[in-house]
Write a protein that holds these residues in place. Sequence first.
Motif, PDB file in Angstrom:
ATOM      1  N   ARG A 158       0.810  -1.212   0.000  1.00 28.86           N
ATOM      2  CA  ARG A 158       0.000   0.000   0.000  1.00 28.86           C
ATOM      3  C   ARG A 158       0.848   1.268   0.000  1.00 28.86           C
ATOM      4  O   ARG A 158       0.371   2.337  -0.392  1.00 28.86           O
ATOM      5  N   SER A 161       2.940   1.908  -2.034  1.00 25.56           N
ATOM      6  CA  SER A 161       3.102   2.279  -3.445  1.00 25.56           C
ATOM      7  C   SER A 161       2.019   3.245  -3.912  1.00 25.56           C
ATOM      8  O   SER A 161       2.160   3.894  -4.951  1.00 25.56           O
ATOM      9  N   GLY A 162       0.908   3.304  -3.174  1.00 23.87           N
ATOM     10  CA  GLY A 162      -0.221   4.118  -3.604  1.00 23.87           C
ATOM     11  C   GLY A 162      -1.045   3.487  -4.695  1.00 23.87           C
ATOM     12  O   GLY A 162      -1.951   4.126  -5.245  1.00 23.87           O
ATOM     13  N   LEU A 163      -0.773   2.218  -4.997  1.00 31.75           N
ATOM     14  CA  LEU A 163      -1.482   1.512  -6.069  1.00 31.75           C
ATOM     15  C   LEU A 163      -2.510   0.550  -5.478  1.00 31.75           C
ATOM     16  O   LEU A 163      -2.314   0.018  -4.390  1.00 31.75           O
ATOM     17  N   VAL A 196       1.343  -5.176 -11.915  1.00 35.51           N
ATOM     18  CA  VAL A 196       2.526  -5.430 -11.099  1.00 35.51           C
ATOM     19  C   VAL A 196       2.317  -6.803 -10.473  1.00 35.51           C
ATOM     20  O   VAL A 196       1.346  -7.011  -9.743  1.00 35.51           O
ATOM     21  N   GLY A 223       7.089  -1.111  -1.243  1.00 34.63           N
ATOM     22  CA  GLY A 223       6.127  -0.446  -2.121  1.00 34.63           C
ATOM     23  C   GLY A 223       6.699   0.753  -2.838  1.00 34.63           C
ATOM     24  O   GLY A 223       6.336   1.044  -3.981  1.00 34.63           O
ATOM     25  N   SER A 224       7.619   1.470  -2.191  1.00 32.70           N
ATOM     26  CA  SER A 224       8.196   2.654  -2.837  1.00 32.70           C
ATOM     27  C   SER A 224       9.094   2.255  -4.003  1.00 32.70           C
ATOM     28  O   SER A 224       9.163   2.957  -5.026  1.00 32.70           O
ATOM     29  N   ILE A 259       8.612  -0.403  -5.839  1.00 33.38           N
ATOM     30  CA  ILE A 259       7.657  -0.768  -6.881  1.00 33.38           C
ATOM     31  C   ILE A 259       7.127   0.487  -7.573  1.00 33.38           C
ATOM     32  O   ILE A 259       7.042   0.546  -8.805  1.00 33.38           O
ATOM     33  N   ARG A 260       6.766   1.481  -6.791  1.00 29.92           N
ATOM     34  CA  ARG A 260       6.201   2.706  -7.376  1.00 29.92           C
ATOM     35  C   ARG A 260       7.196   3.379  -8.315  1.00 29.92           C
ATOM     36  O   ARG A 260       6.816   3.879  -9.381  1.00 29.92           O
ATOM     37  N   SER A 261       8.460   3.378  -7.940  1.00 27.90           N
ATOM     38  CA  SER A 261       9.486   3.964  -8.798  1.00 27.90           C
ATOM     39  C   SER A 261       9.550   3.245 -10.143  1.00 27.90           C
ATOM     40  O   SER A 261       9.638   3.883 -11.207  1.00 27.90           O
ATOM     41  N   VAL A 276       7.106   1.486 -11.535  1.00 32.52           N
ATOM     42  CA  VAL A 276       5.858   1.753 -12.252  1.00 32.52           C
ATOM     43  C   VAL A 276       5.901   3.127 -12.912  1.00 32.52           C
ATOM     44  O   VAL A 276       5.478   3.283 -14.070  1.00 32.52           O
ATOM     45  N   ASP A 277       6.409   4.113 -12.208  1.00 34.01           N
ATOM     46  CA  ASP A 277       6.522   5.456 -12.797  1.00 34.01           C
ATOM     47  C   ASP A 277       7.419   5.421 -14.027  1.00 34.01           C
ATOM     48  O   ASP A 277       7.127   6.070 -15.046  1.00 34.01           O
TER      49      ASP A 277
END
Length: 245
Positions: free
Chosen positions: A39, A41-43, A94, A105-106, A108-110, A112-113
């Motif tokens: 979570r 990740s914000g996704l 993902v 999660g961070s 992963i978010r990187s 994804v961006d």
Amino acid sequence: MSKVGIITQARMGSTRLPGKVLRTARGISMLEYHIRRLRASGLPVVIATTRLPEDDAIEQAATQLGVACYRGDGEDVLSRYYETAVQFQLDTIVRVTSDCPLIDGSLIRSAVDQYVTAANPQQYISNGIQRTYPRGLDFEVFSFQLLAEAQHHARSASDREHVTPYIHQNRSGLVEIEQVVRAADASLYRVTLDTVEDFALLKVLLEQYHADTLATDELIRLLEQHPELVAINAATEQKKYDFTT
């Protein structure tokens, strides 16, 4: 705008450590730690489990955690991912596995961006091809288009079970692989959950060091400073199949 979602596979029937994702540390299940970390990740997150009665417990846990859940085939995990992506109308997937309670999660978010910026549906991003991160932080990012190609063309039981070989082995000849590589190699560390020894290490990390609050670099630094912790599961052998092979 691409709809991105994390799909994590979970089941009770692990061969080496049955019920592992519902084992607890500090009164919190490994699955809950996993979801909390995702979570960050914000996704949106979806748990993909099976229709087997034993996995009623996974669906119940998902409900308690406020996470969407899809139940599909117990053996054909590729079809389970595909059907989950269709059900939740995901354009970008993902893929992670629920035996990773300290997944970042961070990180992963990187990735994804980076993927969204590239705007290339043939791209596949992972930190597991050239492994430089600890085992247990693995993720893959790819398009629904690539997932659909795998669903329609992958034939072997191994391909169906392990979801992405058709993609990351570039069977179509069109996939562009992008690797997420850490400058300092930390691949010798193991923070995944597959054996009793793995659980013993995670329990110590979570109960004594609150590892669930640590970013990846902090977690690696902790392991570097405490070789006695690393020794707890150092002899554990990974299953013969690895998604990088």
